[in-house]
Design a protein around this motif. Structure first.
Motif, PDB file in Angstrom:
ATOM      1  N   GLY A   4       0.840  -1.204   0.000  1.00 40.32           N
ATOM      2  CA  GLY A   4       0.000   0.000   0.000  1.00 40.32           C
ATOM      3  C   GLY A   4       0.864   1.238   0.000  1.00 40.32           C
ATOM      4  O   GLY A   4       2.038   1.190   0.365  1.00 40.32           O
ATOM      5  N   TYR A   5       0.294   2.341  -0.496  1.00 34.87           N
ATOM      6  CA  TYR A   5       0.973   3.639  -0.407  1.00 34.87           C
ATOM      7  C   TYR A   5       0.445   4.323   0.832  1.00 34.87           C
ATOM      8  O   TYR A   5      -0.736   4.694   0.872  1.00 34.87           O
ATOM      9  N   GLY A   6       1.292   4.494   1.839  1.00 37.88           N
ATOM     10  CA  GLY A   6       0.902   5.203   3.052  1.00 37.88           C
ATOM     11  C   GLY A   6      -0.397   4.697   3.659  1.00 37.88           C
ATOM     12  O   GLY A   6      -1.286   5.472   3.974  1.00 37.88           O
ATOM     13  N   GLY A  34      -5.896  -5.778 -16.350  1.00 28.81           N
ATOM     14  CA  GLY A  34      -6.925  -5.235 -15.468  1.00 28.81           C
ATOM     15  C   GLY A  34      -7.200  -3.796 -15.841  1.00 28.81           C
ATOM     16  O   GLY A  34      -6.432  -3.188 -16.600  1.00 28.81           O
ATOM     17  N   PRO A  35      -8.279  -3.225 -15.319  1.00 26.08           N
ATOM     18  CA  PRO A  35      -8.592  -1.836 -15.634  1.00 26.08           C
ATOM     19  C   PRO A  35      -7.584  -0.888 -14.980  1.00 26.08           C
ATOM     20  O   PRO A  35      -6.802  -1.308 -14.118  1.00 26.08           O
ATOM     21  N   SER A  36      -7.616   0.368 -15.390  1.00 25.16           N
ATOM     22  CA  SER A  36      -6.733   1.369 -14.819  1.00 25.16           C
ATOM     23  C   SER A  36      -6.937   1.440 -13.305  1.00 25.16           C
ATOM     24  O   SER A  36      -8.072   1.425 -12.833  1.00 25.16           O
ATOM     25  N   GLY A  37      -5.851   1.470 -12.550  1.00 27.61           N
ATOM     26  CA  GLY A  37      -5.942   1.577 -11.096  1.00 27.61           C
ATOM     27  C   GLY A  37      -6.065   0.246 -10.382  1.00 27.61           C
ATOM     28  O   GLY A  37      -6.189   0.195  -9.159  1.00 27.61           O
ATOM     29  N   GLY A  87      -3.771  -1.998 -10.023  1.00 31.29           N
ATOM     30  CA  GLY A  87      -2.544  -2.353  -9.296  1.00 31.29           C
ATOM     31  C   GLY A  87      -1.493  -3.054 -10.143  1.00 31.29           C
ATOM     32  O   GLY A  87      -0.459  -3.479  -9.621  1.00 31.29           O
ATOM     33  N   LYS A  88      -1.717  -3.142 -11.451  1.00 31.03           N
ATOM     34  CA  LYS A  88      -0.798  -3.873 -12.341  1.00 31.03           C
ATOM     35  C   LYS A  88       0.607  -3.282 -12.320  1.00 31.03           C
ATOM     36  O   LYS A  88       1.586  -4.000 -12.162  1.00 31.03           O
ATOM     37  N   THR A  89       0.685  -1.950 -12.499  1.00 36.72           N
ATOM     38  CA  THR A  89       1.992  -1.303 -12.565  1.00 36.72           C
ATOM     39  C   THR A  89       2.702  -1.404 -11.230  1.00 36.72           C
ATOM     40  O   THR A  89       3.914  -1.641 -11.175  1.00 36.72           O
TER      41      THR A  89
HETATM   42  P1  ADP Z   1      -2.664   0.210 -12.859  1.00 33.59           P
HETATM   43  O1  ADP Z   1      -1.278  -0.020 -13.319  1.00 33.59           O
HETATM   44  O2  ADP Z   1      -3.471  -1.057 -12.816  1.00 33.59           O
HETATM   45  O3  ADP Z   1      -3.382   1.292 -13.610  1.00 33.59           O
HETATM   46  P2  ADP Z   1      -1.418   1.269 -10.480  1.00 33.59           P
HETATM   47  O4  ADP Z   1      -0.591   0.159  -9.972  1.00 33.59           O
HETATM   48  O5  ADP Z   1      -0.729   2.340 -11.235  1.00 33.59           O
HETATM   49  O6  ADP Z   1      -2.633   0.684 -11.342  1.00 33.59           O
HETATM   50  O7  ADP Z   1      -2.188   1.960  -9.268  1.00 33.59           O
HETATM   51  C1  ADP Z   1      -2.923   1.223  -8.329  1.00 33.59           C
HETATM   52  C2  ADP Z   1      -3.449   2.151  -7.271  1.00 33.59           C
HETATM   53  O8  ADP Z   1      -2.377   2.742  -6.542  1.00 33.59           O
HETATM   54  C3  ADP Z   1      -4.260   3.312  -7.814  1.00 33.59           C
HETATM   55  O9  ADP Z   1      -5.371   3.498  -6.968  1.00 33.59           O
HETATM   56  C4  ADP Z   1      -3.323   4.479  -7.756  1.00 33.59           C
HETATM   57  O10 ADP Z   1      -4.029   5.674  -7.548  1.00 33.59           O
HETATM   58  C5  ADP Z   1      -2.447   4.148  -6.553  1.00 33.59           C
HETATM   59  N1  ADP Z   1      -1.085   4.694  -6.707  1.00 33.59           N
HETATM   60  C6  ADP Z   1      -0.232   4.417  -7.719  1.00 33.59           C
HETATM   61  N2  ADP Z   1       0.950   5.038  -7.531  1.00 33.59           N
HETATM   62  C7  ADP Z   1       0.837   5.745  -6.383  1.00 33.59           C
HETATM   63  C8  ADP Z   1       1.715   6.602  -5.635  1.00 33.59           C
HETATM   64  N3  ADP Z   1       2.976   6.854  -6.044  1.00 33.59           N
HETATM   65  N4  ADP Z   1       1.239   7.127  -4.484  1.00 33.59           N
HETATM   66  C9  ADP Z   1      -0.018   6.870  -4.050  1.00 33.59           C
HETATM   67  N5  ADP Z   1      -0.881   6.072  -4.692  1.00 33.59           N
HETATM   68  C10 ADP Z   1      -0.469   5.525  -5.839  1.00 33.59           C
END
Ligand code: ADP
Length: 343
Positions: free
Chosen positions: A13-15, A37-40, A42-44
């Motif tokens: 998790g972020y914070g 998966g859809p945007s957001g 968690g793939k990246t």
């Molecule tokens: P995806 O690649 O599937 O589009 P991400 O892995 O980029 O999804 O993001 C997953 C979730 O984490 C999202 O809700 C995004 O807003 C949050 N998120 C991504 N990067 C950060 C960050 N640096 N700080 C806080 N939240 C983040």
């Protein structure tokens, strides 16, 4: 099968806000794997954890048999390719590709040979002296690939690498990427929100939604046997019908009945693909009235009403075939083996 990458109960998790929850999956060595998966979803974030940008709050990541969970990115032997090619604009193609090698202790001759091999692999030998700005988008993406494979990583991580390319080039590059991965025998993980990209390129796909794995399987397994509603609708069009499975296996929903669909009685949702339904005369099958018709070239798509249910049916089109009309009543024939019972 030899292990390529293992994700073992990873949470992140972020914070405080959870982004990935209890992710476990196994990528075999030499496999082309996709996170879809859809945007957001968690793939990246998951890909970045494998690359070493961030540490899981719980769980382990292994590359081969080595636990890399707490190693910095440069000790992991992974190669990362982004959507933005991130090339050095002031350097030639050759220099861009050589960059990662020059920081290692290699002889000049060795660097030249490796760079030449990598450029030949991506079909850019003739462009070695150009600057990135003098190349097309597809060529720039190939330079980014060459720069990554030249360091001979154990795992190739690709984050939406084709999304800056137009549709036709994207399809061409997809085929090239797959061929390159096979030739190198390298383990690859590909992040995408595009189900067609994932289906076309991957041996195996992990479908993510809201930081959780929804299902893992081959493209055909996911399409033919979706585990839940999310997977059924994210990978293509599906008719989802809410109803009840009676003791004995019959499925009933609002005047519609299907024989022997499941064996666990109770409330259930079934999924059936539009092309898995056959159309017969009115007296055959389930009686349905055509509400809308869309001619799409290779198929005709009928939006029908059967009792209180809306059901979409695709009929393959061949030259000279006559279509059914809006308002006509037809029979829908659904074979139980074509029906998935969803969780
Ligand atoms: P995806 O690649 O599937 O589009 P991400 O892995 O980029 O999804 O993001 C997953 C979730 O984490 C999202 O809700 C995004 O807003 C949050 N998120 C991504 N990067 C950060 C960050 N640096 N700080 C806080 N939240 C983040």
């Amino acid at each position: 099968m030899a292990r390529g990458v293992t994700i073992d109960h990873v949470t992140f998790g972020y914070g405080g806000a959870p982004v990935l929850e209890d992710i476990s999956l196994e990528v075999e060595r030499g496999q082309f794997f996709a996170f879809l998966g859809p945007s957001g979803s968690g793939k990246t974030t998951l890909l970045r954890l494998i690359a070493g940008f961030g540490t899981p709050t719980a769980g382990r990541i292994l590359i081969g048999d080595r636990d890399v969970t707490r190693l910095p990115p440069w000790s992991r032997n992974v190669g990362l390719v982004f959507q933005s090619y991130a090339l050095w604009p002031h350097m030639s193609v050759r220099k861009n590709v050589a960059f990662g090698l020059e920081r290692r202790k290699l002889s000049r001759a060795e660097i030249e040979r490796k760079v030449a091999d990598a450029l030949a692999l991506v079909g850019l030998s003739a462009f070695a002296d150009r600057r990135p700005a003098q190349l097309s988008g597809g060529q720039q993406q190939r330079v980014a690939l060459a720069r990554t494979i030249v360091i001979e990583p154990a795992v190739l991580l690709l984050d939406e690498p084709l999304s800056n390319l137009d549709a036709r080039l994207r399809v061409e590059m997809r085929v090239e990427l797959r061929q390159l991965q096979r030739k190198l025998g390298i383990t690859a993980i590909y992040v995408t929100h595009d189900q067609e990209d994932a289906n076309a390129i991957a041996d195996s796909i992990a479908v993510l939604d809201q930081g959780r794995i929804q299902q893992i399987g081959s493209p055909i397994e996911l399409y033919d046997r979706p585990a839940n509603r999310f997977v059924a609708t994210f990978l293509g069009t599906a008719n989802l019908i809410e109803g009840t499975i009676e003791p004995g296996g019959r499925f009933v929903a609002g005047g519609l009945a299907l024989p022997t669909v499941g064996n666990e009685p109770g409330r259930a949702c079934i999924s059936i693909r539009p092309q898995d339904i056959s159309v017969g005369p009115n007296e055959d099958g389930i009686s349905a009235r055509i509400a809308e018709r869309e001619f799409l070239g290779n198929i005709t798509r009928y939006h029908t009403r059967a009792g209180t249910q809306s059901i979409v049916v695709d009929v393959p089109h061949r030259r000279g075939m006559k279509a059914h009309d809006v308002g006509e009543t037809i029979g829908l024939i659904i074979t139980p083996s074509q029906v998935s019972v969803l969780r």
